[in-house]
Design a protein around this motif. Sequence first.
Motif, mmCIF file in Angstrom:
data_model
loop_
_atom_site.group_PDB
_atom_site.id
_atom_site.type_symbol
_atom_site.label_atom_id
_atom_site.label_comp_id
_atom_site.label_asym_id
_atom_site.label_seq_id
_atom_site.Cartn_x
_atom_site.Cartn_y
_atom_site.Cartn_z
ATOM 1 N N GLU A 279 31.758 30.769 52.058
ATOM 2 C CA GLU A 279 31.056 29.495 52.185
ATOM 3 C C GLU A 279 29.717 29.529 51.456
ATOM 4 N N GLU A 280 29.012 30.637 51.586
ATOM 5 C CA GLU A 280 27.699 30.747 50.952
ATOM 6 C C GLU A 280 27.808 30.754 49.429
ATOM 7 N N GLU A 281 28.857 31.389 48.904
ATOM 8 C CA GLU A 281 29.020 31.435 47.447
ATOM 9 C C GLU A 281 29.268 30.046 46.871
ATOM 10 N N VAL A 282 29.956 29.195 47.621
ATOM 11 C CA VAL A 282 30.160 27.814 47.180
ATOM 12 C C VAL A 282 28.819 27.095 47.062
ATOM 13 N N LEU A 283 27.965 27.280 48.065
ATOM 14 C CA LEU A 283 26.648 26.649 48.054
ATOM 15 C C LEU A 283 25.782 27.188 46.921
ATOM 16 N N VAL A 284 25.846 28.483 46.682
ATOM 17 C CA VAL A 284 25.063 29.092 45.593
ATOM 18 C C VAL A 284 25.512 28.530 44.250
ATOM 19 N N GLU A 285 26.814 28.368 44.081
ATOM 20 C CA GLU A 285 27.331 27.805 42.820
ATOM 21 C C GLU A 285 26.875 26.368 42.656
ATOM 22 N N GLN A 286 26.859 25.602 43.735
ATOM 23 C CA GLN A 286 26.375 24.219 43.667
ATOM 24 C C GLN A 286 24.898 24.186 43.272
ATOM 25 N N GLN A 287 24.109 25.063 43.863
ATOM 26 C CA GLN A 287 22.682 25.132 43.538
ATOM 27 C C GLN A 287 22.473 25.553 42.083
ATOM 28 N N ARG A 288 23.307 26.473 41.620
ATOM 29 C CA ARG A 288 23.211 26.922 40.234
ATOM 30 C C ARG A 288 23.516 25.777 39.273
ATOM 31 N N GLU A 289 24.538 24.970 39.606
ATOM 32 C CA GLU A 289 24.907 23.836 38.759
ATOM 33 C C GLU A 289 23.817 22.763 38.781
ATOM 34 N N GLU A 290 23.252 22.514 39.962
ATOM 35 C CA GLU A 290 22.164 21.538 40.063
ATOM 36 C C GLU A 290 20.966 21.969 39.228
ATOM 37 N N LYS A 291 20.659 23.251 39.253
ATOM 38 C CA LYS A 291 19.540 23.770 38.467
ATOM 39 C C LYS A 291 19.824 23.621 36.981
ATOM 40 N N ARG A 292 21.082 23.888 36.570
ATOM 41 C CA ARG A 292 21.441 23.766 35.163
ATOM 42 C C ARG A 292 21.246 22.332 34.671
ATOM 43 N N ILE A 293 21.679 21.372 35.498
ATOM 44 C CA ILE A 293 21.537 19.962 35.119
ATOM 45 C C ILE A 293 20.063 19.574 35.021
ATOM 46 N N LYS A 294 19.263 20.023 35.989
ATOM 47 C CA LYS A 294 17.832 19.724 35.961
ATOM 48 C C LYS A 294 17.164 20.327 34.733
ATOM 49 N N ASP A 295 17.536 21.548 34.393
ATOM 50 C CA ASP A 295 16.958 22.212 33.222
ATOM 51 C C ASP A 295 17.322 21.466 31.939
ATOM 52 N N GLU A 296 18.568 20.974 31.865
ATOM 53 C CA GLU A 296 18.991 20.223 30.680
ATOM 54 C C GLU A 296 18.228 18.913 30.569
ATOM 55 N N LEU A 297 18.042 18.222 31.691
ATOM 56 C CA LEU A 297 17.284 16.963 31.683
ATOM 57 C C LEU A 297 15.833 17.204 31.288
ATOM 58 N N ARG A 298 15.266 18.277 31.804
ATOM 59 C CA ARG A 298 13.876 18.605 31.487
ATOM 60 C C ARG A 298 13.732 18.922 29.999
ATOM 61 N N ALA A 299 14.713 19.662 29.454
ATOM 62 C CA ALA A 299 14.669 20.007 28.032
ATOM 63 C C ALA A 299 14.815 18.761 27.165
ATOM 64 N N GLU A 300 15.695 17.851 27.587
ATOM 65 C CA GLU A 300 15.900 16.608 26.823
ATOM 66 C C GLU A 300 14.644 15.745 26.848
ATOM 67 N N GLN A 301 13.990 15.657 28.009
ATOM 68 C CA GLN A 301 12.752 14.885 28.118
ATOM 69 C C GLN A 301 11.657 15.480 27.240
ATOM 70 N N TYR A 302 11.609 16.803 27.165
ATOM 71 C CA TYR A 302 10.616 17.472 26.326
ATOM 72 C C TYR A 302 10.858 17.154 24.846
ATOM 73 N N LYS A 303 12.142 17.145 24.446
ATOM 74 C CA LYS A 303 12.478 16.831 23.056
ATOM 75 C C LYS A 303 12.078 15.414 22.702
#
Length: 308
Positions: A279-303
């Motif tokens: 159960e915890e690994e599912v949550l960690v993967e979700q958090q990892r994906e959320e972070k990836r999306i946020k990082d991509e949005l932040r990078a796009e805004q910077y560009k």
Amino acid sequence: MAIQWYPGHMHKARKQIEEVMPQVDLVIEVLDARIPYSSENPMVGSLRGDTPCIKLLNKADLADPDITQLWLEHLDAQQGVKAMAITTSDMSQVNKIPELCRKLSPHRDQPDKAIRTMIMGIPNVGKSTLINALAGRIIAKTGNEPAVTKRQQRISLKNGIVLSDTPGILWPKVENEHSGYRLAVTGAIRDTAMEYEDVAMYAVEYMMQAYPQRLAERYDITDMPSQPIEMLEEIGRRRGALRGGGRIDLHKASEVLLHEIRGGKLGLVTLETPDMIAEEEVLVEQQREEKRIKDELRAEQYKKKRRR
């Protein structure tokens, strides 16, 4: 609170392990039977590749035996892995390890070919104590605090096995915050790198869910509190952890609880099960994906800002 501890010597040790791994026939990874998942360094899997691995659930005499059996079955199902529960003070168990090494390294089981093993594990899982038990003499320095071993050493056993000892290493980022807390509860992280009260609150909340009777018996509590903070205060009251005016010293109460869990004073306790980890690994993967999306949005805004 995110608990992280990765001092410089651990990074150096990782590089050294990577360099010598191609010459290793077998990896012995020592885990803490109370936290088999959280004490399993994810870097070991990537470093060993296809090299066979024995996973030793050490300190089995402190862990819940029913849950230990679940973990043995879970680990045995992994490719190239054989799991075994041990207590280093029981030589009948320790003496089974060389035999298992030979079974997993049949291509080296000849009189003129020593089985080259590397013993690995995070700090404070009992790795050095195990080495001394296998060698039958004091070779590796032991201690009650993590990161006693700071360098590699090669140890030739009399049974055709050569051990390469390595410093206990954690990994740079413990993504599962539950694992960080469990490592702290069992003493794998230096006390100076954690907040006692925060870790004790985590521990007492888990104990109230999984082993409430142990708390009641150890601290002679008949009317169980409903909240973790109330339980920690009650432990402090029962152990005389008091300040002026009768106020509870939560830091002292936290020290009492954690030291008694580590010393097995609350009975045989395991802090995680295979189902919990799934159960915890599912949550960690979700958090990892959320972070990836946020990082991509932040990078796009910077560009976009740079293009203006």
